[in-house]
Design a protein around this motif. Sequence first.
Motif, PDB file in Angstrom:
ATOM      1  N   PRO A  90       0.804  -1.231   0.000  1.00 41.37           N
ATOM      2  CA  PRO A  90       0.000   0.000   0.000  1.00 41.37           C
ATOM      3  C   PRO A  90       0.834   1.276   0.000  1.00 41.37           C
ATOM      4  O   PRO A  90       0.376   2.305  -0.495  1.00 41.37           O
ATOM      5  CB  PRO A  90      -0.830  -0.127   1.285  1.00 41.37           C
ATOM      6  N   ALA A  91       2.044   1.230   0.578  1.00 38.50           N
ATOM      7  CA  ALA A  91       2.860   2.433   0.618  1.00 38.50           C
ATOM      8  C   ALA A  91       3.252   2.879  -0.782  1.00 38.50           C
ATOM      9  O   ALA A  91       3.208   4.071  -1.109  1.00 38.50           O
ATOM     10  CB  ALA A  91       4.114   2.179   1.461  1.00 38.50           C
ATOM     11  N   GLU A 117       1.640   2.161  -3.541  1.00 37.46           N
ATOM     12  CA  GLU A 117       0.421   2.622  -4.210  1.00 37.46           C
ATOM     13  C   GLU A 117       0.083   4.049  -3.802  1.00 37.46           C
ATOM     14  O   GLU A 117      -0.323   4.868  -4.629  1.00 37.46           O
ATOM     15  CB  GLU A 117      -0.736   1.676  -3.857  1.00 37.46           C
ATOM     16  N   ALA A 118       0.271   4.362  -2.518  1.00 43.38           N
ATOM     17  CA  ALA A 118       0.009   5.723  -2.051  1.00 43.38           C
ATOM     18  C   ALA A 118       0.966   6.721  -2.694  1.00 43.38           C
ATOM     19  O   ALA A 118       0.572   7.836  -3.065  1.00 43.38           O
ATOM     20  CB  ALA A 118       0.127   5.775  -0.530  1.00 43.38           C
ATOM     21  N   ARG A 148       2.330   6.434  -5.605  1.00 41.93           N
ATOM     22  CA  ARG A 148       1.918   6.604  -6.999  1.00 41.93           C
ATOM     23  C   ARG A 148       0.744   7.564  -7.113  1.00 41.93           C
ATOM     24  O   ARG A 148       0.690   8.407  -8.020  1.00 41.93           O
ATOM     25  CB  ARG A 148       1.548   5.247  -7.597  1.00 41.93           C
ATOM     26  N   LEU A 149      -0.209   7.446  -6.185  1.00 43.64           N
ATOM     27  CA  LEU A 149      -1.371   8.342  -6.211  1.00 43.64           C
ATOM     28  C   LEU A 149      -0.971   9.781  -5.928  1.00 43.64           C
ATOM     29  O   LEU A 149      -1.646  10.718  -6.364  1.00 43.64           O
ATOM     30  CB  LEU A 149      -2.408   7.872  -5.189  1.00 43.64           C
ATOM     31  N   GLN A 150       0.121   9.967  -5.218  1.00 44.29           N
ATOM     32  CA  GLN A 150       0.605  11.316  -4.939  1.00 44.29           C
ATOM     33  C   GLN A 150       1.417  11.889  -6.092  1.00 44.29           C
ATOM     34  O   GLN A 150       1.884  13.023  -6.027  1.00 44.29           O
ATOM     35  CB  GLN A 150       1.473  11.301  -3.675  1.00 44.29           C
ATOM     36  N   VAL A 162       1.805   3.742   5.397  1.00 41.28           N
ATOM     37  CA  VAL A 162       0.985   4.152   4.267  1.00 41.28           C
ATOM     38  C   VAL A 162       0.850   5.653   4.271  1.00 41.28           C
ATOM     39  O   VAL A 162       0.522   6.228   5.321  1.00 41.28           O
ATOM     40  CB  VAL A 162      -0.406   3.485   4.335  1.00 41.28           C
TER      41      VAL A 162
END
Length: 265
Positions: A155-156, A158-159, A161-163, A265
């Motif tokens: 999840p880290a 993925e977070a 990438r979303l940022q 995360v």
Amino acid sequence: MLRTYAVPGLLVAVPVLLALLGPFFASGDTGKDIALTLGGGHWLGTDHAGRDVWNEVLLGGRSLVVAALVATTGTYVLAVPLGLVAGMTTNRLLDESIMRPLDLLLAVPSMLVLLLLASTAPGVWWVLVGVVVLINLPDVVRICRTSALSVSAGPAVEAMRLQGESRARIGLTHVARSMRRTLAADLGVRFAGAIYLVASASFLGVGISPQVSDWAAMVDRNRAGLFVQPWAVVAPAILIVMLCVGVNLVFDRWLRRRPVAPEVV
């Protein structure tokens, strides 16, 4: 902390210091004297050819230790970027183009690669180092790729990438850092494996001159007279074992003292 690393540090320091500083204290006298027993100016006696065993020990470590160290460093310098790219890419073709040639190399026995390639340029130090790197590269790339796949699916990442973080930045700042424990656990074993390969080449007379001062070559030259003059075999063998065991103990103690950081995360 000093107590924790005292024994492993001593096991590593003795052979490393002998390997690096030994040639400065070795005698330049090339005269030979058949005195297999201790004494007579020979601390550890002489070998079957009349060479002073202690002088050979002082001269024989640098080639082995430096070659193993350079080969191990070169392996990780090449393997970590390749493993990161293969583990983080979404392009399956790129992943396959990196891993499949390495799988072919992995299928060939390491000693066969060593004999075939190192024998093409006997006595050339950098060729032997390159062969050891080539042999170890597939295993280390696979370890790096597997570790990168595991971390990049978390999840880290993925977070991040979303940022809007770039894939390169994520790989260097998070994934590579998260791989440190895995790589540290492998590094000790890999260094011991590099010593084994370099020593095997010396033992077989591949990549070095058969008469050169080298710890592994000493074992090979004097094994027939083990029960007549044991120190010519035992002394270099003990130093090689001390170095391998010491390096693995150092990384083992380091891993025990560093707790696993939870993924944030």
